[in-house]
Design an enzyme around this catalytic site. Structure first.
Site, PDB file in Angstrom:
ATOM      1  N   ASN A 180       0.749  -1.152  -0.080  1.00  0.00           N
ATOM      2  CA  ASN A 180       0.030  -0.207   0.152  1.00  0.00           C
ATOM      3  C   ASN A 180       0.761   1.292  -0.021  1.00  0.00           C
ATOM      4  O   ASN A 180       1.569   1.558   0.918  1.00  0.00           O
ATOM      5  CB  ASN A 180      -0.864   0.096   1.254  1.00  0.00           C
ATOM      6  CG  ASN A 180      -1.623   1.317   1.354  1.00  0.00           C
ATOM      7  OD1 ASN A 180      -1.845   2.151   0.635  1.00  0.00           O
ATOM      8  ND2 ASN A 180      -2.218   1.566   2.558  1.00  0.00           N
ATOM      9  N   TRP A 181       1.029   1.836  -1.167  1.00  0.00           N
ATOM     10  CA  TRP A 181       1.814   2.991  -1.139  1.00  0.00           C
ATOM     11  C   TRP A 181       1.402   4.231  -0.606  1.00  0.00           C
ATOM     12  O   TRP A 181       2.094   5.437  -0.622  1.00  0.00           O
ATOM     13  CB  TRP A 181       2.327   3.246  -2.728  1.00  0.00           C
ATOM     14  CG  TRP A 181       3.222   2.217  -3.395  1.00  0.00           C
ATOM     15  CD1 TRP A 181       3.760   1.194  -2.472  1.00  0.00           C
ATOM     16  CD2 TRP A 181       3.802   2.249  -4.672  1.00  0.00           C
ATOM     17  NE1 TRP A 181       4.584   0.656  -3.479  1.00  0.00           N
ATOM     18  CE2 TRP A 181       4.557   1.101  -4.750  1.00  0.00           C
ATOM     19  CE3 TRP A 181       3.479   3.053  -5.726  1.00  0.00           C
ATOM     20  CZ2 TRP A 181       5.245   0.666  -5.919  1.00  0.00           C
ATOM     21  CZ3 TRP A 181       4.400   2.703  -7.002  1.00  0.00           C
ATOM     22  CH2 TRP A 181       5.056   1.555  -6.885  1.00  0.00           C
ATOM     23  N   LYS A 182       0.018   4.425  -0.241  1.00  0.00           N
ATOM     24  CA  LYS A 182      -0.506   5.661   0.474  1.00  0.00           C
ATOM     25  C   LYS A 182      -0.437   6.586  -0.468  1.00  0.00           C
ATOM     26  O   LYS A 182      -0.523   6.468  -1.679  1.00  0.00           O
ATOM     27  CB  LYS A 182      -0.029   5.761   1.756  1.00  0.00           C
ATOM     28  CG  LYS A 182      -0.103   4.465   2.762  1.00  0.00           C
ATOM     29  CD  LYS A 182       0.277   4.999   4.110  1.00  0.00           C
ATOM     30  CE  LYS A 182       0.332   3.355   4.858  1.00  0.00           C
ATOM     31  NZ  LYS A 182       0.227   3.766   6.237  1.00  0.00           N
ATOM     32  N   HIS A 220      -9.613   0.882   5.358  1.00  0.00           N
ATOM     33  CA  HIS A 220      -8.049   1.320   5.861  1.00  0.00           C
ATOM     34  C   HIS A 220      -8.360   2.280   7.154  1.00  0.00           C
ATOM     35  O   HIS A 220      -9.138   2.901   7.167  1.00  0.00           O
ATOM     36  CB  HIS A 220      -7.274   1.753   4.696  1.00  0.00           C
ATOM     37  CG  HIS A 220      -5.658   1.740   5.321  1.00  0.00           C
ATOM     38  ND1 HIS A 220      -5.115   2.865   5.973  1.00  0.00           N
ATOM     39  CD2 HIS A 220      -4.746   0.958   5.023  1.00  0.00           C
ATOM     40  CE1 HIS A 220      -4.110   2.299   6.555  1.00  0.00           C
ATOM     41  NE2 HIS A 220      -3.517   1.138   5.675  1.00  0.00           N
ATOM     42  N   GLU A 269      -6.598   4.620   8.128  1.00  0.00           N
ATOM     43  CA  GLU A 269      -6.461   5.794   7.700  1.00  0.00           C
ATOM     44  C   GLU A 269      -7.829   6.523   7.270  1.00  0.00           C
ATOM     45  O   GLU A 269      -8.071   7.681   7.473  1.00  0.00           O
ATOM     46  CB  GLU A 269      -5.149   6.031   6.835  1.00  0.00           C
ATOM     47  CG  GLU A 269      -3.886   5.962   7.674  1.00  0.00           C
ATOM     48  CD  GLU A 269      -2.600   5.524   6.863  1.00  0.00           C
ATOM     49  OE1 GLU A 269      -2.920   5.602   5.583  1.00  0.00           O
ATOM     50  OE2 GLU A 269      -1.968   5.110   7.379  1.00  0.00           O
ATOM     51  N   GLU A 272      -5.186  -5.388  10.709  1.00  0.00           N
ATOM     52  CA  GLU A 272      -4.102  -4.184  10.829  1.00  0.00           C
ATOM     53  C   GLU A 272      -4.299  -3.450  12.016  1.00  0.00           C
ATOM     54  O   GLU A 272      -5.158  -2.457  11.985  1.00  0.00           O
ATOM     55  CB  GLU A 272      -4.167  -3.499   9.596  1.00  0.00           C
ATOM     56  CG  GLU A 272      -3.832  -3.881   8.262  1.00  0.00           C
ATOM     57  CD  GLU A 272      -3.212  -2.774   7.278  1.00  0.00           C
ATOM     58  OE1 GLU A 272      -2.175  -2.986   6.810  1.00  0.00           O
ATOM     59  OE2 GLU A 272      -4.005  -1.820   7.047  1.00  0.00           O
ATOM     60  N   GLY A 322       2.657   2.176  10.735  1.00  0.00           N
ATOM     61  CA  GLY A 322       3.593   3.343  10.417  1.00  0.00           C
ATOM     62  C   GLY A 322       4.325   3.815  11.874  1.00  0.00           C
ATOM     63  O   GLY A 322       4.929   4.831  11.853  1.00  0.00           O
ATOM     64  N   SER A 379       3.567  -2.255  10.338  1.00  0.00           N
ATOM     65  CA  SER A 379       5.182  -2.251  10.124  1.00  0.00           C
ATOM     66  C   SER A 379       5.967  -3.515   9.862  1.00  0.00           C
ATOM     67  O   SER A 379       6.666  -4.081  10.557  1.00  0.00           O
ATOM     68  CB  SER A 379       5.407  -1.816  11.754  1.00  0.00           C
ATOM     69  OG  SER A 379       5.087  -0.382  11.990  1.00  0.00           O
ATOM     70  N   GLY A 413       2.924  -1.241   4.303  1.00  0.00           N
ATOM     71  CA  GLY A 413       2.985   0.120   3.919  1.00  0.00           C
ATOM     72  C   GLY A 413       4.145   0.689   3.723  1.00  0.00           C
ATOM     73  O   GLY A 413       4.656   0.231   2.669  1.00  0.00           O
ATOM     74  N   GLY A 414       4.928   1.118   4.578  1.00  0.00           N
ATOM     75  CA  GLY A 414       6.133   1.730   4.291  1.00  0.00           C
ATOM     76  C   GLY A 414       7.292   1.135   3.735  1.00  0.00           C
ATOM     77  O   GLY A 414       8.023   1.446   2.535  1.00  0.00           O
TER      78      GLY A 414
HETATM   79  C1  PEP Z   1      -0.695   0.094   5.929  1.00  0.00           C
HETATM   80  O1  PEP Z   1      -0.681   1.367   5.598  1.00  0.00           O
HETATM   81  O2  PEP Z   1      -1.489  -0.625   5.743  1.00  0.00           O
HETATM   82  C2  PEP Z   1       0.434  -0.435   6.652  1.00  0.00           C
HETATM   83  C3  PEP Z   1       0.474  -1.480   7.272  1.00  0.00           C
HETATM   84  O3  PEP Z   1       1.453   0.477   7.069  1.00  0.00           O
HETATM   85  P1  PEP Z   1       2.980   0.180   7.741  1.00  0.00           P
HETATM   86  O4  PEP Z   1       3.592  -0.930   6.952  1.00  0.00           O
HETATM   87  O5  PEP Z   1       3.721   1.399   7.018  1.00  0.00           O
HETATM   88  O6  PEP Z   1       2.807   0.128   9.096  1.00  0.00           O
END
Ligand code: PEP
Length: 253
Positions: free
Chosen positions: A9-11, A95, A97, A166, A172, A210, A231-232
């Site tokens: 997920n590049w957000k 999600h 966010e 999640e 994050g 993470s 994500g990241g």
């Molecule tokens: C996400 O945004 O779905 C996520 C899991 O982010 P991260 O891996 O950066 O915690």
């Protein structure tokens, strides 16, 4: 046996230049041979560009959210049909966010899942509790409520997609749920799905929060963890590939 999936997920990150560099570093047929489904959820601006190349690379494509309606006066929004039109076959819904920053309720999430079904997109339903909810002992109740809202709307049709557990406190933040903690919630989710149908119980349940090369293998060794929503680390091709390799070597057969 549920399909195994590693998804990025590049957000709100990424440009055409970034994409070119990312794709250039995916050499050879490494993804086609990955032994799991690899998905990317880039920003919508990059979908048309990626869809020209993603199938050859063995990458499935998704959008990060869709509007419930198929068209209309909704400035700034994107319909599921529009995402499908430029090559998406998946969408994230719910999600954290979207829930926290954009105020999407369980009912809003269900409407988006219905829109995805209408457009033929597969749904990656994100669920997860906040830190306060976990500390209150409400984690399972919150996740069950989030699941039920979409299951009530879609029933067995949700089975074409996946679930991403999640925990909000792990997204994050560098905090990861321990493999045992994640496994316990995944087993609970599997139970909720199984009470509805065997078909739903076969859905892939991904862990997100993470995930990095250093912790992926231990997570993937758990029996109900069928993959990761990253994500990241998905913005770093070397890290993303290392997570995919961890799935190959440590994922459940
Ligand atoms: C996400 O945004 O779905 C996520 C899991 O982010 P991260 O891996 O950066 O915690």
């Amino acid at each position: 046996m549920p399909q195994r999936i590693v998804a990025g997920n590049w957000k709100m990150h990424g440009s055409r230049q970034f994409l070119a560099g990312f794709l250039a570093s995916l050499t050879g047929d490494v993804l086609a041979k990955a032994g799991c489904e690899v998905l990317l959820f880039p920003p919508a601006t990059l979908l048309p560009l990626l869809s020209a190349q993603a199938p050859d690379l063995g990458i499935g494509l998704g959008i990060q959210t869709v509007h419930p309606e198929s068209q209309g006066a909704f400035t700034g929004e994107i319909a599921a049909e529009m995402a499908a039109d430029v090559g998406a076959t998946w969408t994230l819904v719910g999600h954290s966010e979207r829930r926290q920053i954009f105020g999407e309720s369980d009912a809003d999430v269900a409407l988006r899942a219905l829109a995805a079904r209408r457009a033929g997109l597969r749904t990656m339903l994100c669920v997860g509790e906040s830190l306060a909810e976990r500390q209150r002992g409400d984690a399972e109740a919150v996740v069950t409520r989030q699941l039920d809202a979409v299951l009530e709307a879609l029933g067995d049709d949700l089975a074409t997609g996946g679930i991403a557990y999640e925990p909000v406190w792990a997204i994050g933040t560098g905090e990861t749920a321990s493999p045992e903690m994640a496994q316990a919630m995944h087993a609970m989710i599997r139970g909720v799905l199984r009470r509805r149908s065997e078909r739903l119980a076969e859905m892939p349940i991904l862990y997100g929060g993470s995930v990095k090369p250093a912790n992926a293998a231990a997570l993937f060794a758990e029996v109900d963890i069928d993959g990761a929503l990253v994500g990241g680390a998905s913005l770093d091709p070397a890290a993303f590939l290392a997570i995919i390799r961890a799935m190959e070597t440590h994922g459940n057969p």
